[in-house]
Design an enzyme around this catalytic site. Structure first.
Site, PDB file in Angstrom:
ATOM      1  N   THR A  36     117.690 -46.767 -25.351  1.00 12.53           N
ATOM      2  CA  THR A  36     117.372 -45.361 -25.676  1.00 12.53           C
ATOM      3  C   THR A  36     118.634 -44.495 -25.721  1.00 12.53           C
ATOM      4  OG1 THR A  36     117.034 -44.702 -23.354  1.00 12.53           O
ATOM      5  CG2 THR A  36     115.118 -45.534 -24.544  1.00 12.53           C
ATOM      6  N   GLY A  37     119.766 -45.046 -25.289  1.00  9.67           N
ATOM      7  CA  GLY A  37     121.017 -44.274 -25.244  1.00  9.67           C
ATOM      8  C   GLY A  37     121.774 -44.354 -26.558  1.00  9.67           C
ATOM      9  N   ASP A  58     122.056 -55.614 -20.191  1.00  7.94           N
ATOM     10  CA  ASP A  58     120.724 -55.263 -19.692  1.00  7.94           C
ATOM     11  C   ASP A  58     120.745 -55.386 -18.167  1.00  7.94           C
ATOM     12  OD1 ASP A  58     118.105 -55.324 -18.766  1.00  7.94           O
ATOM     13  OD2 ASP A  58     117.356 -56.298 -20.582  1.00  7.94           O
ATOM     14  N   TYR A 151     105.751 -45.790 -16.316  1.00  9.40           N
ATOM     15  CA  TYR A 151     106.901 -45.027 -15.820  1.00  9.40           C
ATOM     16  C   TYR A 151     106.648 -44.557 -14.377  1.00  9.40           C
ATOM     17  CZ  TYR A 151     110.669 -41.506 -15.994  1.00  9.40           C
ATOM     18  OH  TYR A 151     111.804 -40.755 -15.758  1.00  9.40           O
ATOM     19  N   LYS A 155     108.650 -46.051 -11.073  1.00 12.04           N
ATOM     20  CA  LYS A 155     109.508 -45.236 -10.201  1.00 12.04           C
ATOM     21  C   LYS A 155     108.990 -45.262  -8.764  1.00 12.04           C
ATOM     22  CE  LYS A 155     112.431 -43.688 -13.366  1.00 12.04           C
ATOM     23  NZ  LYS A 155     113.851 -44.032 -13.357  1.00 12.04           N
TER      24      LYS A 155
HETATM   25  N1  LIG Z   1     116.595 -36.312 -17.651  1.00  6.45           N
HETATM   26  C1  LIG Z   1     115.606 -36.024 -16.857  1.00  6.45           C
HETATM   27  O1  LIG Z   1     115.089 -34.906 -16.858  1.00  6.45           O
HETATM   28  C2  LIG Z   1     115.064 -37.041 -15.886  1.00  6.45           C
HETATM   29  C3  LIG Z   1     113.986 -36.667 -15.088  1.00  6.45           C
HETATM   30  C4  LIG Z   1     113.486 -37.595 -14.185  1.00  6.45           C
HETATM   31  C5  LIG Z   1     114.079 -38.840 -14.066  1.00  6.45           C
HETATM   32  N2  LIG Z   1     115.120 -39.170 -14.871  1.00  6.45           N
HETATM   33  C6  LIG Z   1     115.685 -40.512 -14.738  1.00  6.45           C
HETATM   34  O2  LIG Z   1     117.089 -40.449 -14.856  1.00  6.45           O
HETATM   35  C7  LIG Z   1     117.571 -41.608 -15.547  1.00  6.45           C
HETATM   36  C8  LIG Z   1     118.397 -41.193 -16.759  1.00  6.45           C
HETATM   37  O3  LIG Z   1     117.578 -40.409 -17.626  1.00  6.45           O
HETATM   38  P1  LIG Z   1     118.133 -39.810 -18.962  1.00  6.45           P
HETATM   39  O4  LIG Z   1     117.444 -38.527 -19.168  1.00  6.45           O
HETATM   40  O5  LIG Z   1     119.605 -39.860 -18.956  1.00  6.45           O
HETATM   41  O6  LIG Z   1     117.532 -40.863 -20.005  1.00  6.45           O
HETATM   42  P2  LIG Z   1     118.252 -41.559 -21.271  1.00  6.45           P
HETATM   43  O7  LIG Z   1     117.182 -42.261 -22.025  1.00  6.45           O
HETATM   44  O8  LIG Z   1     119.089 -40.584 -21.997  1.00  6.45           O
HETATM   45  O9  LIG Z   1     119.212 -42.608 -20.575  1.00  6.45           O
HETATM   46  C9  LIG Z   1     118.755 -43.827 -20.059  1.00  6.45           C
HETATM   47  C10 LIG Z   1     119.763 -44.904 -20.445  1.00  6.45           C
HETATM   48  O10 LIG Z   1     119.348 -46.149 -19.864  1.00  6.45           O
HETATM   49  C11 LIG Z   1     119.621 -47.188 -20.820  1.00  6.45           C
HETATM   50  N3  LIG Z   1     118.774 -48.336 -20.470  1.00  6.45           N
HETATM   51  C12 LIG Z   1     117.430 -48.422 -20.478  1.00  6.45           C
HETATM   52  N4  LIG Z   1     117.040 -49.630 -20.065  1.00  6.45           N
HETATM   53  C13 LIG Z   1     118.162 -50.335 -19.775  1.00  6.45           C
HETATM   54  C14 LIG Z   1     118.411 -51.637 -19.281  1.00  6.45           C
HETATM   55  N5  LIG Z   1     117.419 -52.514 -19.011  1.00  6.45           N
HETATM   56  N6  LIG Z   1     119.693 -52.026 -19.076  1.00  6.45           N
HETATM   57  C15 LIG Z   1     120.719 -51.169 -19.351  1.00  6.45           C
HETATM   58  N7  LIG Z   1     120.543 -49.925 -19.829  1.00  6.45           N
HETATM   59  C16 LIG Z   1     119.273 -49.509 -20.032  1.00  6.45           C
HETATM   60  C17 LIG Z   1     119.278 -46.552 -22.155  1.00  6.45           C
HETATM   61  O11 LIG Z   1     119.849 -47.217 -23.263  1.00  6.45           O
HETATM   62  C18 LIG Z   1     119.849 -45.139 -21.958  1.00  6.45           C
HETATM   63  O12 LIG Z   1     121.197 -45.063 -22.365  1.00  6.45           O
HETATM   64  C19 LIG Z   1     116.348 -42.444 -15.904  1.00  6.45           C
HETATM   65  O13 LIG Z   1     116.170 -43.430 -14.905  1.00  6.45           O
HETATM   66  C20 LIG Z   1     115.219 -41.449 -15.841  1.00  6.45           C
HETATM   67  O14 LIG Z   1     113.994 -42.057 -15.527  1.00  6.45           O
HETATM   68  C21 LIG Z   1     115.618 -38.303 -15.788  1.00  6.45           C
END
Ligand SMILES: NC(=O)c1ccc[n+]([C@@H]2O[C@H](COP(=O)([O-])OP(=O)(O)OC[C@H]3O[C@@H](n4cnc5c(N)ncnc54)[C@H](O)[C@@H]3O)[C@@H](O)[C@H]2O)c1
Length: 315
Positions: A36-37, A58, A151, A155
């Site tokens: 997703t990044g 991963d 999700y 968590k």
């Molecule tokens: N942004 C928010 O408001 C928010 C709120 C609550 C929780 N979170 C948590 O914070 C973390 C980061 O969120 P974010 O907003 O930056 O999301 P995001 O989607 O921008 O970043 C998540 C990253 O994780 C990578 N990823 C996913 N699965 C993977 C795997 N198996 N191995 C390696 N990389 C993997 C994706 O490619 C992505 O770059 C997440 O765990 C999310 O659940 C974020």
């Protein structure tokens, strides 16, 4: 030189964390599978900082290859996980694995170095809350068998894993429950509400509200979020902490702020509310403001949205 590992480094929060620790003088190992990044989130780190080492990886796979690379490890930030409802629903099984198996790998790797893992948990552990604001002591109102459960329950499992791991191994891993952080480098296509409204407004499309727009959220600008994470990491506390902003807005109010700042002619359109969408979301920050003092969120929503509009306009 101390080092940190950031999983989810090419994501929104992960890329800001990498930048923060590089600027603080750490060697930073970034791991991401780009599910997703965005590669563009780390390009500037690759080109500007020699202490940034990225691996496309991963986090559920075996971490052994890192053993002869990493030295003086202080923290692992396990932030890898799809985070927006459309993406975690599309990647439901992967979301369950990365917050369980992936977290287990991070905890075991950290233990080799007596380092501390910080797990990115979420306000979603409270589900559709029956009290507001939500303190950490609230156990939640969560559907374990529905569209959001991949999700929410992933968590919750991650939190339980940290509790049990700490108890058995006498370690000090911790977790933060984030409430809607927003800012530059969010994936413009991931469907989260702030970036979605701004993207629609700049494209002169209608702003889509799901439901009638009276549901509330609280929005924390990324600089405040990162300051809270760094404070939590160095505090060596292991209990869950809410990190967010406690000012509450309806989704309709957010849409109106975006309309005002972008000066768009876009109107609002309403679509059906997805299942299990929480009606209220606001953190009780009493614990965070005490245990992470002097941390508190500082950046008002209008200022944060303005910064994001500037960023997306030049994207
Ligand atoms: N942004 C928010 O408001 C928010 C709120 C609550 C929780 N979170 C948590 O914070 C973390 C980061 O969120 P974010 O907003 O930056 O999301 P995001 O989607 O921008 O970043 C998540 C990253 O994780 C990578 N990823 C996913 N699965 C993977 C795997 N198996 N191995 C390696 N990389 C993997 C994706 O490619 C992505 O770059 C997440 O765990 C999310 O659940 C974020």
């Amino acid at each position: 030189m101390n080092s940190v590992i950031v999983t989810g480094a090419a994501g929104f929060l992960g890329s800001h964390l990498c930048e923060y620790y590089l600027n603080a003088g750490y060697k930073v190992f970034g791991l991401d599978n780009f599910s997703t990044g965005l590669k563009s989130n780390i390009t500037h780190l690759n080109s500007l900082k020699k202490d940034f080492e990225f691996h496309e990886f991963d986090a559920c796979q075996d971490w052994t290859f890192l053993k002869n690379k990493v030295q003086n490890l202080k923290y692992i930030f396990h932030f890898a996980s799809p985070a927006s409802p459309p993406l975690y629903q599309r990647l439901a099984i992967e979301t369950l694995w990365v917050n369980s198996i992936g977290l287990e790998q991070a905890l075991k790797f950290a233990d080799l170095y007596k380092a501390r893992t910080i797990f990115a948990s979420t306000s979603e552990v409270y589900g559709d809350p029956s009290i507001s604001p939500q303190p950490e002591s609230y156990w939640g109102n969560v559907n374990s068998f529905g569209e959001r459960s991949c999700y929410d329950e992933a968590k919750r499992f991650g939190e339980a894993l940290i509790f049990s791991h700490n108890k058995r191994h006498n370690t000090q891993h911790g977790l933060i429950r984030f409430f809607n952080s927003y800012g530059p480098r969010m994936n413009p296509d991931d469907g989260r509400v702030v970036i979605n409204f701004i993207k629609q407004a700049l494209a002169k499309d209608s702003l889509t509200i799901y439901g009638d727009g009276t549901q509330t959220r609280s929005f924390c600008f990324v600089d405040d979020t990162i300051a809270g994470i760094a404070k939590y990491a160095e505090s060596y506390i292991s209990v869950p902490i809410n990190v967010g902003n406690d000012k509450e807005f309806t989704i309709k109010e957010l849409a109106e702020i975006v309309q005002k700042i972008t000066k768009t002619s876009s109107l609002i359109k309403f679509e059906p509310l997805p299942s299990d969408d929480p009606k209220r979301r606001r953190p009780d920050l009493t614990k965070a403001k005490t245990l992470l003092a002097p941390w508190e969120p500082k950046i008002p929503l209008e200022i944060g949205v303005r910064k994001m509009v500037d960023w997306l306009s030049n994207y």
